[in-house]
Design a protein around this motif. Structure first.
Motif, mmCIF file in Angstrom:
data_model
loop_
_atom_site.group_PDB
_atom_site.id
_atom_site.type_symbol
_atom_site.label_atom_id
_atom_site.label_comp_id
_atom_site.label_asym_id
_atom_site.label_seq_id
_atom_site.Cartn_x
_atom_site.Cartn_y
_atom_site.Cartn_z
ATOM 1 N N MET A 167 17.929 42.256 49.015
ATOM 2 C CA MET A 167 18.379 43.048 48.059
ATOM 3 C C MET A 167 19.983 42.808 47.905
ATOM 4 O O MET A 167 20.705 42.735 49.014
ATOM 5 C CB MET A 167 18.455 44.600 48.719
ATOM 6 N N ARG A 168 20.477 42.572 46.853
ATOM 7 C CA ARG A 168 21.882 42.265 46.479
ATOM 8 C C ARG A 168 22.600 43.489 46.385
ATOM 9 O O ARG A 168 22.745 44.068 45.372
ATOM 10 C CB ARG A 168 21.765 41.280 45.084
ATOM 11 N N GLU A 169 23.555 43.715 47.247
ATOM 12 C CA GLU A 169 24.403 44.803 47.474
ATOM 13 C C GLU A 169 25.803 44.745 47.478
ATOM 14 O O GLU A 169 26.650 45.340 47.306
ATOM 15 C CB GLU A 169 23.811 46.006 48.231
ATOM 16 N N ILE A 170 26.184 43.658 48.389
ATOM 17 C CA ILE A 170 27.585 43.515 48.958
ATOM 18 C C ILE A 170 28.020 41.882 48.449
ATOM 19 O O ILE A 170 27.185 41.151 48.306
ATOM 20 C CB ILE A 170 27.606 43.701 50.219
ATOM 21 N N ASP A 171 29.387 41.770 48.402
ATOM 22 C CA ASP A 171 30.048 40.508 48.481
ATOM 23 C C ASP A 171 31.290 40.722 49.196
ATOM 24 O O ASP A 171 32.197 41.334 48.768
ATOM 25 C CB ASP A 171 30.164 39.987 46.979
ATOM 26 N N LEU A 172 31.394 40.130 50.386
ATOM 27 C CA LEU A 172 32.406 40.494 51.396
ATOM 28 C C LEU A 172 33.642 39.274 51.316
ATOM 29 O O LEU A 172 34.398 39.046 52.289
ATOM 30 C CB LEU A 172 31.902 40.739 52.654
ATOM 31 N N HIS A 173 33.711 38.431 50.338
ATOM 32 C CA HIS A 173 34.607 37.349 50.214
ATOM 33 C C HIS A 173 34.850 37.251 48.570
ATOM 34 O O HIS A 173 34.302 36.339 47.905
ATOM 35 C CB HIS A 173 34.022 36.259 50.766
ATOM 36 N N VAL A 174 35.933 37.953 48.128
ATOM 37 C CA VAL A 174 36.477 38.019 46.743
ATOM 38 C C VAL A 174 37.657 37.820 46.423
ATOM 39 O O VAL A 174 38.758 38.540 47.227
ATOM 40 C CB VAL A 174 36.145 39.317 46.141
ATOM 41 N N HIS A 175 38.120 37.001 45.627
ATOM 42 C CA HIS A 175 39.836 36.805 45.254
ATOM 43 C C HIS A 175 40.027 37.172 43.996
ATOM 44 O O HIS A 175 39.253 37.121 43.005
ATOM 45 C CB HIS A 175 40.069 35.252 45.434
ATOM 46 N N THR A 176 41.152 37.792 43.824
ATOM 47 C CA THR A 176 41.815 38.084 42.506
ATOM 48 C C THR A 176 42.891 37.477 42.268
ATOM 49 O O THR A 176 43.296 36.608 42.898
ATOM 50 C CB THR A 176 42.296 39.994 42.668
ATOM 51 N N ASN A 177 43.486 37.819 40.982
ATOM 52 C CA ASN A 177 44.848 36.872 40.984
ATOM 53 C C ASN A 177 45.870 37.454 41.679
ATOM 54 O O ASN A 177 46.993 36.826 41.205
ATOM 55 C CB ASN A 177 45.135 37.223 39.318
ATOM 56 N N ILE A 178 45.868 38.269 42.423
ATOM 57 C CA ILE A 178 46.883 38.515 43.643
ATOM 58 C C ILE A 178 46.778 37.232 44.448
ATOM 59 O O ILE A 178 48.057 36.996 44.935
ATOM 60 C CB ILE A 178 46.793 39.602 44.373
ATOM 61 N N SER A 179 46.003 36.285 44.671
ATOM 62 C CA SER A 179 46.148 35.219 45.330
ATOM 63 C C SER A 179 45.726 34.177 44.049
ATOM 64 O O SER A 179 46.696 33.741 43.260
ATOM 65 C CB SER A 179 45.359 34.940 46.680
ATOM 66 N N ASP A 180 44.616 33.456 44.153
ATOM 67 C CA ASP A 180 44.091 32.388 43.602
ATOM 68 C C ASP A 180 42.950 32.691 42.530
ATOM 69 O O ASP A 180 42.388 31.705 42.121
ATOM 70 C CB ASP A 180 43.932 30.999 44.279
ATOM 71 N N GLY A 181 42.689 33.812 42.522
ATOM 72 C CA GLY A 181 41.476 34.145 41.623
ATOM 73 C C GLY A 181 41.986 34.388 40.141
ATOM 74 O O GLY A 181 43.537 34.324 39.866
ATOM 75 N N SER A 182 41.288 34.487 39.124
ATOM 76 C CA SER A 182 41.742 34.592 37.700
ATOM 77 C C SER A 182 41.832 36.075 37.168
ATOM 78 O O SER A 182 42.533 36.376 36.310
ATOM 79 C CB SER A 182 40.744 33.794 36.921
ATOM 80 N N GLU A 183 41.154 36.923 37.983
ATOM 81 C CA GLU A 183 40.800 38.340 37.360
ATOM 82 C C GLU A 183 41.721 39.317 38.233
ATOM 83 O O GLU A 183 42.150 38.975 39.461
ATOM 84 C CB GLU A 183 39.425 38.600 37.362
ATOM 85 N N THR A 184 42.307 40.555 37.458
ATOM 86 C CA THR A 184 42.877 41.309 38.192
ATOM 87 C C THR A 184 42.105 42.134 39.001
ATOM 88 O O THR A 184 40.848 42.108 38.929
ATOM 89 C CB THR A 184 43.419 42.445 37.007
ATOM 90 N N PRO A 185 42.778 42.921 40.057
ATOM 91 C CA PRO A 185 41.802 43.528 40.952
ATOM 92 C C PRO A 185 40.787 44.574 40.185
ATOM 93 O O PRO A 185 39.560 44.689 40.644
ATOM 94 C CB PRO A 185 42.932 44.242 41.956
ATOM 95 N N GLU A 186 41.421 45.354 39.201
ATOM 96 C CA GLU A 186 40.576 46.253 38.332
ATOM 97 C C GLU A 186 39.468 45.494 37.862
ATOM 98 O O GLU A 186 38.371 45.894 37.738
ATOM 99 C CB GLU A 186 41.182 47.057 37.471
ATOM 100 N N ASN A 187 39.920 44.448 37.317
ATOM 101 C CA ASN A 187 38.532 43.822 36.352
ATOM 102 C C ASN A 187 37.724 43.271 37.240
ATOM 103 O O ASN A 187 36.521 42.973 37.125
ATOM 104 C CB ASN A 187 39.167 42.524 35.436
#
Length: 280
Positions: A1-21
Motif C-alpha cells: 500500500m502506497r501511503e508515505i514518502d519519508l524523503h522529500v526535498h523542496t526548494n528550501i534546499s535543492d528541490g524545484s518545488e515550494t513546500p506548499e506545492n
C-alpha cells in the motif's frame, strides 16, 4: 500500500518545488504522510505543515544532515524534529556558515573560468534556501558548460573534478545527537549509495547503533528487490527500523516520482512511520 514518502526535498534546499506545492502534489497522489527533509535546513517546515492542514496530508518535520565517514559523506535523516530546538539551530547555523565559505571558493573557481557567479546574488535569488552544488550545476548548464545537471556534477562538481571543494562535516555521532537533541529519530539514508563492502556496512551500522540511530532507509528509488531485502536484513540484525523514501527533488531529479520512486518500486505503508515513532 502506497501511503508515505519519508524523503522529500523542496526548494528550501535543492528541490524545484515550494513546500506548499510539494504537499499539494502529495495530496493529489493520495499519500497519507510525507517527511520534508531538506538538506541542513528546516526553513520549509512551517509552510509545509500549514499546507498539510490545507490538503489533508500529514507532514513529518525533518531534515537531512551530511556526516563525514572515512572521506565519504553519510547522510542522516531526522524525523519528528522540533525545528525550533536551540541545539539544532546552532548546528544548522554552523553548517550554513561552513557551506557559505565553501560556496565562495567554488564560485571563485567557476568565475575565474569565465562563468561569473556572485554568491550574494545567488542567495538573493534563492532566498531562504540552502545554497550548494546543485545551484552551481544549474548555472553551469545555463552557461552551456554542461548539458544536464547530472553531467555538471559528473564532470565538474563531484570529488576529483575541477570545481570540487570538500566540506567540513559532522561525525556520525554528532549528526545523530543533533537530531536526538531536537526530539527526533535519526535514520541512515540510502545505504546503497555509499558503496561499502560488507565489513564497511557492518562498521557503519554498529557505530550507528551505538549512536542511537533508530532506522535504516531500506526502500529507496531505484533499489532492486534484492537490495531492499539485503538492507532489511541489516536492519533486523542491528535492531533498526525500516524506512522508505524516494529522495524526490521535483524537476531537479525528473526520473524520481514522489511516493513511488523511479519505476514504482516504492510502495510504503504508514505502518513503517508508526514503528519508527515507537522505537526507543
Amino acid at each position: 500500500m502506497r501511503e508515505i514518502d519519508l524523503h522529500v526535498h523542496t526548494n528550501i534546499s535543492d528541490g524545484s518545488e515550494t513546500p506548499e506545492n510539494t504537499v499539494r502534489l502529495a495530496g493529489e497522489l493520495g499519500l497519507r504522510a510525507i517527511a520534508v527533509t531538506d538538506h541542513d535546513n528546516v526553513g520549509g517546515i512551517a509552510e509545509a505543515a500549514a499546507a498539510g492542514e490545507k490538503y489533508g496530508v500529514e507532514v513529518v518535520p525533518g531534515l537531512e544532515l551530511a556526516c563525514g565517514w572515512y572521506g565519504r559523506e553519510i547522510h542522516m535523516l531526522g524525523y519528528d524534529i522540533d525545528p525550533d530546538s536551540e541545539e539544532l539551530q546552532e548546528t544548522v547555523r554552523w553548517i550554513i556558515y561552513d557551506r557559505r565559505k565553501r560556496n565562495e571558493q567554488i564560485a571563485k573557481l567557476i568565475s575565474d573560468d569565465g562563468v561569473k557567479i556572485d554568491i550574494d546574488e545567488l542567495e538573493a535569488s534563492h532566498r531562504g534556501s540552502t545554497i550548494g552544488r546543485p545551484h552551481f550545476a544549474l548555472r553551469l548548464v545555463e552557461a552551456g558548460r554542461a548539458k544536464t545537471l547530472q553531467e555538471a556534477f559528473d564532470t565538474l562538481l563531484n570529488p576529483g573534478c575541477k570545481y570540487f571543494i570538500r566540506r567540513n562535516f559532522l561525525t556520525l555521532e554528532e549528526g545523530a545527537e543533533t537530531i536526538r537533541s531536537a526530539g527526533g529519530k535519526p535514520v541512515i539514508a540510502h545505504p546503497g549509495q555509499y558503496r561499502l563492502d560488507r565489513a564497511g556496512m557492518e562498521e557503519l551500522l554498529e557505530r550507528g547503533k551505538k549512536a542511537m540511530v533508530a532506522g535504516l532507509e531500506c526502500y529507496y528509488s531505484g533499489y532492486t528487490e534484492e537490495q531492499t531485502a539485503l538492507y532489511r536484513s541489516y536492519a533486523r540484525r542491528y535492531g533498526l527500523c525500516v524506512t522508505a523514501g524516494s529522495d524526490w527533488h521535483g524537476k531537479n531529479k525528473e526520473r524520481i516520482n514522489l511516493g513511488s520512486g523511479i519505476d514504482g518500486e516504492l510502495c510504503a505503508p504508514y505502518e513503517l512511520l508508526e514503528k519508527l515513532r515507537e522505537h526507543d
